[in-house]
Design a protein around this motif. Sequence first.
Motif, PDB file in Angstrom:
ATOM      1  N   ALA A   1       2.931 -33.510  35.095  1.00  0.00           N
ATOM      2  CA  ALA A   1       1.564 -33.060  34.868  1.00  0.00           C
ATOM      3  C   ALA A   1       1.077 -33.607  33.534  1.00  0.00           C
ATOM      4  N   PRO A   2      -0.249 -33.655  33.292  1.00  0.00           N
ATOM      5  CA  PRO A   2      -0.759 -34.176  32.025  1.00  0.00           C
ATOM      6  C   PRO A   2      -0.346 -33.303  30.838  1.00  0.00           C
ATOM      7  N   VAL A   3      -0.007 -33.933  29.710  1.00  0.00           N
ATOM      8  CA  VAL A   3       0.328 -33.195  28.501  1.00  0.00           C
ATOM      9  C   VAL A   3      -0.841 -32.313  28.070  1.00  0.00           C
ATOM     10  N   SER A   4      -2.071 -32.804  28.236  1.00  0.00           N
ATOM     11  CA  SER A   4      -3.246 -32.052  27.799  1.00  0.00           C
ATOM     12  C   SER A   4      -3.450 -30.775  28.601  1.00  0.00           C
ATOM     13  N   LEU A   5      -2.765 -30.648  29.744  1.00  0.00           N
ATOM     14  CA  LEU A   5      -2.892 -29.447  30.575  1.00  0.00           C
ATOM     15  C   LEU A   5      -1.576 -28.694  30.663  1.00  0.00           C
ATOM     16  N   VAL A   6      -0.741 -28.809  29.612  1.00  0.00           N
ATOM     17  CA  VAL A   6       0.579 -28.179  29.631  1.00  0.00           C
ATOM     18  C   VAL A   6       0.488 -26.662  29.775  1.00  0.00           C
ATOM     19  N   ASP A   7      -0.618 -26.054  29.301  1.00  0.00           N
ATOM     20  CA  ASP A   7      -0.762 -24.607  29.395  1.00  0.00           C
ATOM     21  C   ASP A   7      -1.614 -24.178  30.585  1.00  0.00           C
ATOM     22  N   ASP A   8      -1.871 -25.085  31.520  1.00  0.00           N
ATOM     23  CA  ASP A   8      -2.631 -24.764  32.728  1.00  0.00           C
ATOM     24  C   ASP A   8      -1.661 -24.653  33.903  1.00  0.00           C
ATOM     25  N   PRO A   9      -1.426 -23.451  34.429  1.00  0.00           N
ATOM     26  CA  PRO A   9      -0.457 -23.295  35.523  1.00  0.00           C
ATOM     27  C   PRO A   9      -0.791 -24.144  36.742  1.00  0.00           C
ATOM     28  N   ARG A  10      -2.088 -24.365  37.015  1.00  0.00           N
ATOM     29  CA  ARG A  10      -2.451 -25.159  38.200  1.00  0.00           C
ATOM     30  C   ARG A  10      -1.952 -26.591  38.101  1.00  0.00           C
ATOM     31  N   ALA A  11      -1.926 -27.140  36.870  1.00  0.00           N
ATOM     32  CA  ALA A  11      -1.551 -28.536  36.687  1.00  0.00           C
ATOM     33  C   ALA A  11      -0.071 -28.776  36.941  1.00  0.00           C
ATOM     34  N   ARG A  12       0.737 -27.704  37.021  1.00  0.00           N
ATOM     35  CA  ARG A  12       2.152 -27.847  37.344  1.00  0.00           C
ATOM     36  C   ARG A  12       2.400 -27.798  38.847  1.00  0.00           C
ATOM     37  N   ILE A  13       1.362 -27.471  39.604  1.00  0.00           N
ATOM     38  CA  ILE A  13       1.495 -27.375  41.062  1.00  0.00           C
ATOM     39  C   ILE A  13       0.639 -28.429  41.757  1.00  0.00           C
ATOM     40  N   TYR A  14      -0.580 -28.645  41.245  1.00  0.00           N
ATOM     41  CA  TYR A  14      -1.535 -29.555  41.855  1.00  0.00           C
ATOM     42  C   TYR A  14      -1.793 -30.753  40.942  1.00  0.00           C
ATOM     43  N   ILE A  15      -2.429 -31.768  41.482  1.00  0.00           N
ATOM     44  CA  ILE A  15      -2.899 -32.908  40.684  1.00  0.00           C
ATOM     45  C   ILE A  15      -4.257 -32.511  40.116  1.00  0.00           C
ATOM     46  N   VAL A  16      -4.271 -32.158  38.837  1.00  0.00           N
ATOM     47  CA  VAL A  16      -5.484 -31.687  38.165  1.00  0.00           C
ATOM     48  C   VAL A  16      -5.712 -32.569  36.947  1.00  0.00           C
ATOM     49  N   ASP A  17      -6.899 -33.162  36.843  1.00  0.00           N
ATOM     50  CA  ASP A  17      -7.164 -34.019  35.689  1.00  0.00           C
ATOM     51  C   ASP A  17      -8.656 -34.301  35.583  1.00  0.00           C
ATOM     52  N   ASN A  18      -9.077 -34.694  34.370  1.00  0.00           N
ATOM     53  CA  ASN A  18     -10.423 -35.235  34.141  1.00  0.00           C
ATOM     54  C   ASN A  18     -10.253 -36.686  33.739  1.00  0.00           C
ATOM     55  N   LEU A  19     -10.900 -37.608  34.455  1.00  0.00           N
ATOM     56  CA  LEU A  19     -10.674 -39.035  34.255  1.00  0.00           C
ATOM     57  C   LEU A  19     -11.996 -39.768  34.037  1.00  0.00           C
ATOM     58  N   PRO A  20     -12.078 -40.605  33.016  1.00  0.00           N
ATOM     59  CA  PRO A  20     -13.261 -41.452  32.853  1.00  0.00           C
ATOM     60  C   PRO A  20     -13.312 -42.502  33.967  1.00  0.00           C
ATOM     61  N   PRO A  21     -14.490 -42.995  34.314  1.00  0.00           N
ATOM     62  CA  PRO A  21     -14.579 -44.079  35.303  1.00  0.00           C
ATOM     63  C   PRO A  21     -13.697 -45.260  34.902  1.00  0.00           C
ATOM     64  N   GLY A  22     -13.052 -45.869  35.899  1.00  0.00           N
ATOM     65  CA  GLY A  22     -12.186 -47.011  35.646  1.00  0.00           C
ATOM     66  C   GLY A  22     -10.749 -46.651  35.310  1.00  0.00           C
ATOM     67  N   THR A  23     -10.412 -45.357  35.286  1.00  0.00           N
ATOM     68  CA  THR A  23      -9.064 -44.921  34.929  1.00  0.00           C
ATOM     69  C   THR A  23      -8.143 -44.936  36.146  1.00  0.00           C
ATOM     70  N   VAL A  24      -6.874 -45.276  35.922  1.00  0.00           N
ATOM     71  CA  VAL A  24      -5.851 -45.223  36.968  1.00  0.00           C
ATOM     72  C   VAL A  24      -4.706 -44.344  36.466  1.00  0.00           C
ATOM     73  N   ILE A  25      -4.291 -43.364  37.256  1.00  0.00           N
ATOM     74  CA  ILE A  25      -3.151 -42.518  36.901  1.00  0.00           C
ATOM     75  C   ILE A  25      -2.139 -42.513  38.037  1.00  0.00           C
ATOM     76  N   ASP A  26      -0.873 -42.294  37.703  1.00  0.00           N
ATOM     77  CA  ASP A  26       0.199 -42.125  38.677  1.00  0.00           C
ATOM     78  C   ASP A  26       0.830 -40.756  38.480  1.00  0.00           C
ATOM     79  N   ARG A  27       1.160 -40.083  39.572  1.00  0.00           N
ATOM     80  CA  ARG A  27       1.866 -38.810  39.527  1.00  0.00           C
ATOM     81  C   ARG A  27       3.049 -38.869  40.485  1.00  0.00           C
ATOM     82  N   ARG A  28       4.248 -38.614  39.976  1.00  0.00           N
ATOM     83  CA  ARG A  28       5.443 -38.628  40.804  1.00  0.00           C
ATOM     84  C   ARG A  28       5.569 -37.322  41.584  1.00  0.00           C
TER      85      ARG A  28
END
Length: 338
Positions: free
Chosen positions: A46-73
């Motif tokens: 999960a993203p470091v910036s959402l370490v205290d968000d319980p949802r981010a440990r279960i779901y893919i939760v993020d805010n991304l600027p246009p043109g961004t690419v992320i990978d989640r294992r």
Amino acid sequence: MRLSIVSVIALLIGTIVAAPASAEPPIAAQDPPSGGAGVGIQLLEAPVSLVDDPRARIYIVDNLPPGTVIDRRVAVTNTSDAPTTVRLYPAAAEIGTDGFVFGNERTQNELSSWMSVTPSEVQLPPGQSAEAVVQVAVPPDATEGERYAVAWAEVDTPTPGGAIAARSRVGIRAYVSVGPGNGPPEEFSVSTITPSRAASGAPEVQIGIDNTGGRALDPSATVTLTGGPGGLSAQPTNGSGDSIAPGASGTLTVALDPALPDGPWTADVSVTSGRVSREGSASVTFPEAGTGTSAELATTRNGGVPFWVWILVAGFVAIAIGVAVTARRRTAGSGHRP
């Protein structure tokens, strides 16, 4: 160059309260996997910036600027007692009056069209797992707003004759907001509490929630009853509700102990979604059947910057003021004029 007392204080506060950037690498996510019917799937980071968000440990939760690419294992597991082929793919979802709703089969929407899962298929022996990568590639011309989708793991269960008896799938939800910075805030209020009885006769409370922010909610609640007949109190009871879209309202129902008397009771309510919590209190009396009288919750605000942070800020401010005053006295005593 000298810093004024105000400048020093502002610098200290900014250093302590500043949030980590969303571009930081992900961290491990270890919540239990979702699974069923022979297959399970679990988010591994999960993203470091959402370490205290319980949802981010279960779901893919993020805010991304246009043109961004992320990978989640993710980890995919064969929970059956036979070898199986697991198909992996993204598909559409939306949030409506019925909460988080999945699209049929491989129906696509905007977010799912930005997503891919690699590999798209894995062969797994009984009880074995494999890793896959869910990628989200936001186009450079994407407009701001939050979108929803699911990364699915799907299996077929054959009959002894080889025909498909059932098709099952489990998934990881994706809540992706597009925009600069940390994205729109998660915000909500709890408005009313309504006592009622289920068809079985068991008491329950329905909590009204208004999503006043720019992100979807996945609320959970704790209800504690005190001050009941004869001074009775009840153990805290937990419940969770459906997703609530930005700008919409919803109801979270918490089922209670069937042995509870009608009341009146003082109901203390705590509702949490992600990193935001709201608390409230009201008097309730359970009806003999159906729905009782709603009460307005006397609410208190919770969430935001933790209280301990402000204690640290106050300490640093006191130190900064002391240092500045001491320096000024020394300067005055030496007769130096700036």
